[in-house]
Design an enzyme around this catalytic site. Structure first.
Site, PDB file in Angstrom:
ATOM      1  N   HIS A  50     -38.208  42.238  60.530  1.00  0.00           N
ATOM      2  CA  HIS A  50     -36.849  42.209  61.089  1.00  0.00           C
ATOM      3  C   HIS A  50     -36.171  43.575  61.057  1.00  0.00           C
ATOM      4  O   HIS A  50     -35.192  43.794  61.766  1.00  0.00           O
ATOM      5  CB  HIS A  50     -35.992  41.160  60.367  1.00  0.00           C
ATOM      6  CG  HIS A  50     -35.556  41.530  58.979  1.00  0.00           C
ATOM      7  ND1 HIS A  50     -36.185  41.055  57.849  1.00  0.00           N
ATOM      8  CD2 HIS A  50     -34.541  42.315  58.538  1.00  0.00           C
ATOM      9  CE1 HIS A  50     -35.567  41.526  56.777  1.00  0.00           C
ATOM     10  NE2 HIS A  50     -34.579  42.298  57.168  1.00  0.00           N
ATOM     11  N   ASP A  80     -42.687  37.960  58.236  1.00  0.00           N
ATOM     12  CA  ASP A  80     -41.640  38.983  58.221  1.00  0.00           C
ATOM     13  C   ASP A  80     -42.160  40.296  57.630  1.00  0.00           C
ATOM     14  O   ASP A  80     -41.494  40.928  56.804  1.00  0.00           O
ATOM     15  CB  ASP A  80     -40.402  38.508  57.441  1.00  0.00           C
ATOM     16  CG  ASP A  80     -39.184  39.400  57.710  1.00  0.00           C
ATOM     17  OD1 ASP A  80     -39.191  40.112  58.728  1.00  0.00           O
ATOM     18  OD2 ASP A  80     -38.256  39.400  56.880  1.00  0.00           O
ATOM     19  N   GLY A 154     -29.794  47.054  54.088  1.00  0.00           N
ATOM     20  CA  GLY A 154     -30.451  48.353  54.082  1.00  0.00           C
ATOM     21  C   GLY A 154     -31.601  48.419  53.102  1.00  0.00           C
ATOM     22  O   GLY A 154     -32.455  49.292  53.188  1.00  0.00           O
ATOM     23  N   ASN A 155     -31.635  47.480  52.135  1.00  0.00           N
ATOM     24  CA  ASN A 155     -32.747  47.405  51.180  1.00  0.00           C
ATOM     25  C   ASN A 155     -33.974  46.720  51.771  1.00  0.00           C
ATOM     26  O   ASN A 155     -35.081  46.844  51.222  1.00  0.00           O
ATOM     27  CB  ASN A 155     -32.342  46.647  49.915  1.00  0.00           C
ATOM     28  CG  ASN A 155     -31.653  47.520  48.890  1.00  0.00           C
ATOM     29  OD1 ASN A 155     -30.479  47.354  48.609  1.00  0.00           O
ATOM     30  ND2 ASN A 155     -32.397  48.464  48.330  1.00  0.00           N
ATOM     31  N   SER A 156     -33.802  45.968  52.833  1.00  0.00           N
ATOM     32  CA  SER A 156     -34.915  45.208  53.408  1.00  0.00           C
ATOM     33  C   SER A 156     -36.104  46.105  53.709  1.00  0.00           C
ATOM     34  O   SER A 156     -35.953  47.157  54.346  1.00  0.00           O
ATOM     35  CB  SER A 156     -34.478  44.503  54.696  1.00  0.00           C
ATOM     36  OG  SER A 156     -33.582  43.460  54.428  1.00  0.00           O
ATOM     37  N   GLY A 212     -56.865  21.456  58.797  1.00  0.00           N
ATOM     38  CA  GLY A 212     -56.609  20.308  59.660  1.00  0.00           C
ATOM     39  C   GLY A 212     -55.966  19.127  58.977  1.00  0.00           C
ATOM     40  O   GLY A 212     -56.389  17.986  59.197  1.00  0.00           O
TER      41      GLY A 212
END
Length: 311
Positions: A50, A80, A154-156, A212
């Site tokens: 992201h 992500d 901003g840490n992501s 499955g």
């Protein structure tokens, strides 16, 4: 490491008169920032998907303030995670070692490193509050380390490291009612990040395991109906015909309690555990059938792309 991205946003109108410095088709530039970590000396970077999603330009800034253009190698929105590569540089960059995140325990002291709010590289500290946290709602495949180390916008994509400087996770999200840190942050475990990275490098994409089966959370009422001694595992509700699980003899009504020796507790942990299996290998699944625990060997297949999600 700081990551800055630029995205051109299109609007459905044209400007009635020209404005110097502004695109005349009505488009506008949007900037965002995040964090990342160098994992290979050749400039390979791991961050969150992201952080770079939809970016037209990506620029990375190292701790010594040197700046480089970077390109997106690939991203996987379900986990992500994204891989970037520093462009046009023959330099060997310093890297950080990935620790075995399965060895992380509640109470371990950790540091969250990143660039919150664009103020510059920042380090916060805290402890591991929980491991194998699911039901977070961040991505399709949820299996997070929870920490009270401050994680802010901003840490992501930045690293969560132990006291030896080894990466135990990739900071991804927070739970907050205010938009800022409230002591509940989540990081993707380093083992999952390593698996995704290695698969992308080798295959160009993430290949998920599949056996499955369809499952649902095991409730107390279901456990009582099945006369189980405790509420543990996931109820198998469906077995796809001719699937690896079907060939192994697994049946609807069985309760899955472990995959490769690791306990499963619900739908989400089942999805995570089976997706992490390597196609072509044999995996050991432990089930409960008629109150008896049975171990069954299953030949793991490659997850197809059905209309509905199957494990």
């Amino acid at each position: 490491m700081n990551i800055y991205t630029t995205t051109t946003a299109r609007v459905q109108r044209r400007l009635p008169f020209p404005i110097p410095g502004m695109p005349q088709d009505g488009s506008r530039m949007q900037n965002s920032l995040g964090s990342g970590v160098l994992v290979k000396a050749d400039g390979l970077i791991v961050t969150n998907a992201h952080v770079v999603k939809g970016a037209d330009e990506i620029r990375v800034v190292l701790h010594d303030r040197r700046e480089f253009d970077a390109k997106l190698v690939t991203q996987d929105d379900r986990y992500d995670l994204a891989l970037l590569k520093i462009e046009d540089s023959a330099e060997k960059f310093p890297t950080v070692e990935l620790r075995d995140s399965d060895s992380v325990e509640v109470g371990d002291v950790v540091l969250a490193i990143g660039n919150p709010f664009g103020v510059g590289q920042t380090v916060t500290h805290g402890i591991v509050s929980a491991v194998a946290r699911t039901q977070v709602g961040v991505s399709d495949y949820q299996f997070f380390i929870q920490t009270d180390a401050s994680i802010n916008p901003g840490n992501s994509g930045g690293p969560l490291v132990d006291m030896n400087g080894k990466i135990v996770g990739i900071n991804t999200a927070i739970f907050s009612r205010s938009g800022g840190s409230q002591g509940i942050g989540f990081a993707i475990p380093s083992n999952l990040a390593r698996q995704v990275m290695e698969q992308i490098i080798e295959n160009g994409t993430v290949i998920r395991g599949w056996v499955g089966i369809g499952v649902k959370d095991l409730t107390e009422e279901l456990a009582d109906t099945l006369r189980l001694p405790k509420v543990a595992g996931a109820l198998i509700t469906e077995v796809v015909t001719a699937s690896p699980a079907d060939q192994a003899g697994i049946k609807p009504g069985d309760v899955l309690i472990a995959v490769e020796g690791k306990p499963v507790t619900d739908y989400q942990s089942t999805l995570n555990s089976i997706s992490a299996l390597q196609p072509g290998k044999t995996a050991m699944l432990k089930i409960v059938r008629e109150r008896r625990e049975i171990e069954m060997k299953v030949s793991v297949g490659k997850r197809p792309r059905p209309k509905r999600e199957e494990r």
